[in-house]
Scaffold this motif. Structure first.
Motif, PDB file in Angstrom:
ATOM      1  N   ASN A 337       0.857  -1.273  -0.030  1.00 22.28           N
ATOM      2  CA  ASN A 337      -0.089   0.102  -0.238  1.00 22.28           C
ATOM      3  C   ASN A 337       0.728   1.321  -0.121  1.00 22.28           C
ATOM      4  N   VAL A 338       1.137   1.890  -1.384  1.00 19.63           N
ATOM      5  CA  VAL A 338       2.200   2.724  -1.219  1.00 19.63           C
ATOM      6  C   VAL A 338       1.789   4.263  -0.593  1.00 19.63           C
ATOM      7  N   ALA A 339       0.311   4.434  -0.476  1.00 20.55           N
ATOM      8  CA  ALA A 339      -0.276   5.533   0.131  1.00 20.55           C
ATOM      9  C   ALA A 339      -0.022   5.705   1.720  1.00 20.55           C
ATOM     10  N   LEU A 340      -0.079   4.300   2.004  1.00 25.60           N
ATOM     11  CA  LEU A 340       0.129   4.146   3.745  1.00 25.60           C
ATOM     12  C   LEU A 340       1.696   4.314   3.868  1.00 25.60           C
ATOM     13  N   ASN A 341       2.349   3.828   2.986  1.00 15.67           N
ATOM     14  CA  ASN A 341       4.033   4.073   3.054  1.00 15.67           C
ATOM     15  C   ASN A 341       4.154   5.414   3.202  1.00 15.67           C
ATOM     16  N   ARG A 342       3.641   6.338   2.396  1.00 12.51           N
ATOM     17  CA  ARG A 342       3.950   7.792   2.261  1.00 12.51           C
ATOM     18  C   ARG A 342       3.586   8.226   3.608  1.00 12.51           C
ATOM     19  N   VAL A 343       2.447   7.941   4.207  1.00 10.70           N
ATOM     20  CA  VAL A 343       1.812   8.230   5.570  1.00 10.70           C
ATOM     21  C   VAL A 343       3.091   8.257   6.766  1.00 10.70           C
ATOM     22  N   LEU A 344       3.656   7.128   6.556  1.00 10.21           N
ATOM     23  CA  LEU A 344       4.714   6.548   7.735  1.00 10.21           C
ATOM     24  C   LEU A 344       5.732   7.611   7.297  1.00 10.21           C
ATOM     25  N   ALA A 345       6.191   7.762   6.208  1.00 11.26           N
ATOM     26  CA  ALA A 345       7.331   8.394   5.982  1.00 11.26           C
ATOM     27  C   ALA A 345       7.501   9.844   6.327  1.00 11.26           C
ATOM     28  N   GLU A 346       6.151  10.487   6.114  1.00 12.90           N
ATOM     29  CA  GLU A 346       5.899  11.802   6.444  1.00 12.90           C
ATOM     30  C   GLU A 346       5.409  12.133   7.715  1.00 12.90           C
ATOM     31  N   HIS A 347       5.124  11.065   8.622  1.00 12.15           N
ATOM     32  CA  HIS A 347       4.511  11.326   9.801  1.00 12.15           C
ATOM     33  C   HIS A 347       5.000  10.436  11.004  1.00 12.15           C
ATOM     34  N   SER A 348       5.844   9.610  10.619  1.00 14.72           N
ATOM     35  CA  SER A 348       6.484   8.703  12.032  1.00 14.72           C
ATOM     36  C   SER A 348       7.546   9.307  12.502  1.00 14.72           C
ATOM     37  N   GLY A 349       8.281  10.385  11.924  1.00 14.57           N
ATOM     38  CA  GLY A 349       9.462  10.969  12.578  1.00 14.57           C
ATOM     39  C   GLY A 349      10.848  10.351  12.147  1.00 14.57           C
ATOM     40  N   ALA A 350      10.597   9.317  11.148  1.00 16.81           N
ATOM     41  CA  ALA A 350      11.696   8.388  10.566  1.00 16.81           C
ATOM     42  C   ALA A 350      12.740   9.273   9.731  1.00 16.81           C
ATOM     43  N   ASP A 351      13.919   9.464   9.634  1.00 18.14           N
ATOM     44  CA  ASP A 351      14.846   9.762   8.790  1.00 18.14           C
ATOM     45  C   ASP A 351      14.905   9.385   7.503  1.00 18.14           C
ATOM     46  N   GLU A 352      14.845   7.968   7.570  1.00 20.14           N
ATOM     47  CA  GLU A 352      14.688   7.004   6.374  1.00 20.14           C
ATOM     48  C   GLU A 352      13.787   5.828   6.573  1.00 20.14           C
ATOM     49  N   VAL A 353      13.211   5.717   5.301  1.00 17.43           N
ATOM     50  CA  VAL A 353      12.164   4.542   5.360  1.00 17.43           C
ATOM     51  C   VAL A 353      12.832   3.643   4.230  1.00 17.43           C
ATOM     52  N   PHE A 354      12.505   2.253   4.502  1.00 19.48           N
ATOM     53  CA  PHE A 354      13.002   1.340   3.194  1.00 19.48           C
ATOM     54  C   PHE A 354      11.770   0.371   3.454  1.00 19.48           C
ATOM     55  N   ILE A 355      11.271   0.058   2.209  1.00 21.43           N
ATOM     56  CA  ILE A 355      10.136  -1.090   2.160  1.00 21.43           C
ATOM     57  C   ILE A 355      10.615  -2.169   1.283  1.00 21.43           C
ATOM     58  N   VAL A 356      10.758  -3.363   1.802  1.00 21.53           N
ATOM     59  CA  VAL A 356      11.237  -4.488   1.063  1.00 21.53           C
ATOM     60  C   VAL A 356      10.534  -4.442  -0.451  1.00 21.53           C
ATOM     61  N   PRO A 357      11.098  -4.526  -1.494  1.00 19.04           N
ATOM     62  CA  PRO A 357      10.509  -4.324  -2.741  1.00 19.04           C
ATOM     63  C   PRO A 357       9.632  -5.452  -3.158  1.00 19.04           C
ATOM     64  N   ALA A 358      10.241  -6.715  -2.507  1.00 20.91           N
ATOM     65  CA  ALA A 358       9.274  -7.817  -2.678  1.00 20.91           C
ATOM     66  C   ALA A 358       8.471  -7.875  -1.391  1.00 20.91           C
ATOM     67  N   MET A 359       7.672  -6.925  -1.026  1.00 24.57           N
ATOM     68  CA  MET A 359       7.162  -7.080   0.426  1.00 24.57           C
ATOM     69  C   MET A 359       6.145  -8.188   0.879  1.00 24.57           C
ATOM     70  N   GLY A 360       5.499  -8.680  -0.289  1.00 23.22           N
ATOM     71  CA  GLY A 360       4.336  -9.698  -0.078  1.00 23.22           C
ATOM     72  C   GLY A 360       4.936 -11.028   0.045  1.00 23.22           C
ATOM     73  N   ALA A 361       3.885 -12.120  -0.075  1.00 24.02           N
ATOM     74  CA  ALA A 361       4.517 -13.302   0.311  1.00 24.02           C
ATOM     75  C   ALA A 361       5.757 -14.068  -0.549  1.00 24.02           C
ATOM     76  N   GLU A 362       5.920 -13.292  -1.795  1.00 24.85           N
ATOM     77  CA  GLU A 362       6.974 -13.885  -2.495  1.00 24.85           C
ATOM     78  C   GLU A 362       8.459 -13.345  -1.721  1.00 24.85           C
ATOM     79  N   GLY A 363       8.378 -12.333  -0.896  1.00 26.02           N
ATOM     80  CA  GLY A 363       9.486 -12.046  -0.123  1.00 26.02           C
ATOM     81  C   GLY A 363       9.853 -12.967   0.854  1.00 26.02           C
ATOM     82  N   LEU A 364       8.840 -13.758   1.271  1.00 31.46           N
ATOM     83  CA  LEU A 364       9.291 -14.631   2.132  1.00 31.46           C
ATOM     84  C   LEU A 364      10.315 -15.498   1.969  1.00 31.46           C
ATOM     85  N   ALA A 365      10.462 -15.696   0.657  1.00 32.09           N
ATOM     86  CA  ALA A 365      11.599 -16.669   0.166  1.00 32.09           C
ATOM     87  C   ALA A 365      13.196 -16.025   0.592  1.00 32.09           C
ATOM     88  N   LEU A 366      13.149 -14.638   0.701  1.00 31.81           N
ATOM     89  CA  LEU A 366      14.283 -14.250   1.180  1.00 31.81           C
ATOM     90  C   LEU A 366      14.730 -14.231   2.556  1.00 31.81           C
TER      91      LEU A 366
END
Length: 598
Positions: A337-366
């Motif tokens: 959910n890219v809109a959620l990710n923007r909210v977290l980047a802008e309002h969490s106070g974090a200096d940097e946000v990283f989202i695993v690009p394969a964020m769904g179930a396929e990313g569980l293989a990593l």
């Protein structure tokens, strides 16, 4: 020809697999470096394909081995998420009920040949896989060496580890949230001072209710917020676990009139965990139907989006207040959910946000491969080998085969023009092009290896694309921009720059560009940009530069090279079919420009 493996790193070949009910995938590690990664859907051509009666996860596992010029006998470590495993290798004595069922219903193995590892562990009241499953027998029957090491990883940890490993951070809050039922999809961990500490949801089989007493009137945590968003997707007539992005896009057209009523079913706990008074999926499904009775689809979507953003931001803020960090790593299907990710980047106070690009179930293989290395080497050594991603081009490179197949295909001809300038002119004329170059991307996004490209200058191109590809969408497509022009067009900040490499977050579009690239702009004036450098994708980059020379626009629209409900194109033959069927007007490769004959 296989890939060249590093003699420095090749101490162990690790085959890491997620054998899931959907989005099964495999990743090959040469020690701590990703050598290859493929989703099963790309091979079977079944969207979101998982373990089925016809296939375990061996198609994608054998593919990543083949890409590296290896076979199953070369594998030193088989690392697995706790997913679906072949039923014959489960031990028969784990419970009396299990023994009776196997005795009374022997045909069950034929009808349901796989069993979920977590289900077996729950029944055994243990986290010891050896008590319920014969890993050695499974490995031997699978053609692996007798000395292969078999390692298992929980879902939450499998999601969490890539969110830290593909950074260079010295501290971070690592937060995961997926779409399953119960408390298990949400977890948080603190990384600081050489320690990686569970905060909530460390292992999804743990009894989370015991950490805070009765979290809901019925005890326990109830159904999850990720599940709620999935069930709203289903309620709106889309497919759950696949079309949640359509809900995100549709939300921009509605008003969150029902957000307060929906939010009343959730409680944000002091720990940062989120509880729900709907105890399970079925109760939540019926509750959502009643709550949204008579509501418009857009208002339903808007309300679900608002509650998701409110709860996840509140959870992250509560965790950061108790465990201060300046970096935020996110993983799990909710963060598609890219809109959620923007909210977290802008309002969490974090200096940097990283989202695993394969964020769904396929990313569980990593995660399982990274978890094995963590268990073997310890956190300090593991952390020292981390690295930032410069791309996810981990699939097969078909090399000159794409040009040979296109040249030999009836009804297709090679244009007698230099490929890049010729493609740029066609894009400036409003034609739809496809790029087939190098190694296929891993994950849900096309990042310039199997991409469809169009000019962003006309809003109506979105309708044209959707019609040609058989898609029905509510959100404009994503723009690609070079790193040296990105900040001219989009509100790129140090907080979001890394995430923007992989189209995992939205940003504001600068006012003077809103009308110049309308096909890439959302209703709220945002876009989901991909930032590229030439080193990661030379053909993609050079085509973008040539298009800017033609039009003065430093942006192209990029969407995945596939028709509706199909996986991203993998093979040259699939590209030929797309061109022949009129899904695209031309295909560009590193060596040629191809069109269908009139």
């Amino acid at each position: 020809m296989g890939l060249s493996l590093s003699p420095t790193w090749r101490a162990m070949i690790i085959l890491s697999i997620h054998p899931g009910t959907h989005d099964a995938a495999a990743v090959l590690f040469d020690e701590g470096r990703v050598v290859a990664a493929v989703q099963q859907e790309r091979l079977t051509r079944v969207k979101g394909d998982g373990v089925s009666p016809q296939n375990w996860a061996w198609p994608c596992a054998d593919e990543v081995l083949s890409i590296a010029g290896l076979g199953r006998r070369d594998v030193d470590v088989l690392a697995l998420s706790r997913g679906l495993m072949p039923r014959p290798f489960f031990r028969k004595n784990q419970t009396l009920a299990r023994r009776l069922l196997d005795t009374l219903v022997p045909s069950r193995q034929v009808k349901r040949p796989f069993r979920h590892m977590d289900q077996a562990l729950r029944e055994a009241h243990s986290l010891d896989v050896g008590l319920v499953f014969d890993s050695a027998a499974f490995a031997a029957a699978s053609g692996l060496r007798p000395d292969v090491i078999v390692h298992y990883t929980s879902r939450n940890l499998a999601h969490a580890l890539p969110a830290l490993y593909f950074t260079d951070w010295d501290e971070a809050l690592i937060y995961t949230c997926a779409g399953g039922d119960g408390p298990s999809p949400l977890s948080a961990r603190s990384y600081r001072d050489g320690q990686f500490t569970d905060l909530i949801g460390g292992d999804e089989l743990a009894d989370l209710a015991s950490q805070e007493g009765e979290a809901t009137p019925s005890g326990g945590y109830g159904a999850s917020i990720g599940l709620a968003y999935g069930l709203v997707t289903e309620l709106l007539g889309f497919q759950m676990m696949r079309h949640e992005g359509k809900v995100t896009g549709l939300a921009a057209s509605g008003k969150p009139h029902y957000a307060d009523a929906l939010a009343q079913h959730f409680v944000l706990l002091e720990s940062g965990a989120i509880a729900c008074d709907w105890p399970n999926a079925e109760a939540m499904r019926e509750g959502l139907k009643a709550l949204f009775s008579g509501a418009s689809k857009a208002d339903i979507a808007s309300s679900a989006q608002a509650v998701l953003e409110h709860l996840i931001l509140g959870s992250v803020r509560r965790l950061l207040a108790a465990h201060p960090h300046r970096r935020l790593g996110l993983s799990g299907g909710v963060f598609a959910n890219v809109a959620l990710n923007r909210v977290l980047a802008e309002h969490s106070g974090a200096d940097e946000v990283f989202i695993v690009p394969a964020m769904g179930a396929e990313g569980l293989a990593l995660g399982p491969g990274l978890d094995f290395l963590l268990a073997r080497d310890g956190l300090e050594a593991w952390a020292a080998h981390r690295y930032r991603l410069d791309g996810l081009f981990w699939g097969r490179d078909h090399g000159p085969a794409i040009d040979q197949i296109l040249l030999a295909a009836p009804g297709i001809h090679k244009v007698n023009e230099t490929p890049i300038p010729g493609a740029a002119v066609r894009l400036s004329q409003g034609k739809i092009g496809a790029l087939f170059d190098g190694r296929m991307e891993f994950g849900p996004r096309a990042l310039g290896a199997r991409s469809i490209l169009v000019s962003p200058a006309r809003w109506r191109i979105n309708d044209t694309l959707n019609s040609r590809l058989g898609r029905s969408e509510f959100m404009p497509f994503a723009p690609v921009v070079s790193s040296h022009r990105a900040s001219d067009v989009f509100d790129i900040t140090p907080t979001t720059a890394y995430a923007c490499r992989f189209m995992t977050i939205t940003t504001a579009v600068h006012q003077d560009w809103l009308k110049r690239i309308p096909a890439a702009v959302h209703l709220d004036g945002s876009a989901r940009p991909q930032i590229i450098d030439r080193a990661q994708a030379p053909l993609y980059y050079d085509l973008l530069q040539a298009f800017e020379e033609q039009t003065t626009l430093p942006v192209l629209v990029n969407t995945s090279f596939n028709a509706h409900e199909e996986p991203i194109i993998n093979s040259p033959a699939e590209a030929v079919t797309a061109l022949r069927n009129g899904a695209v007007d031309f295909i560009i490769t590193a060596n040629g420009l191809y069109e269908a004959k009139p």
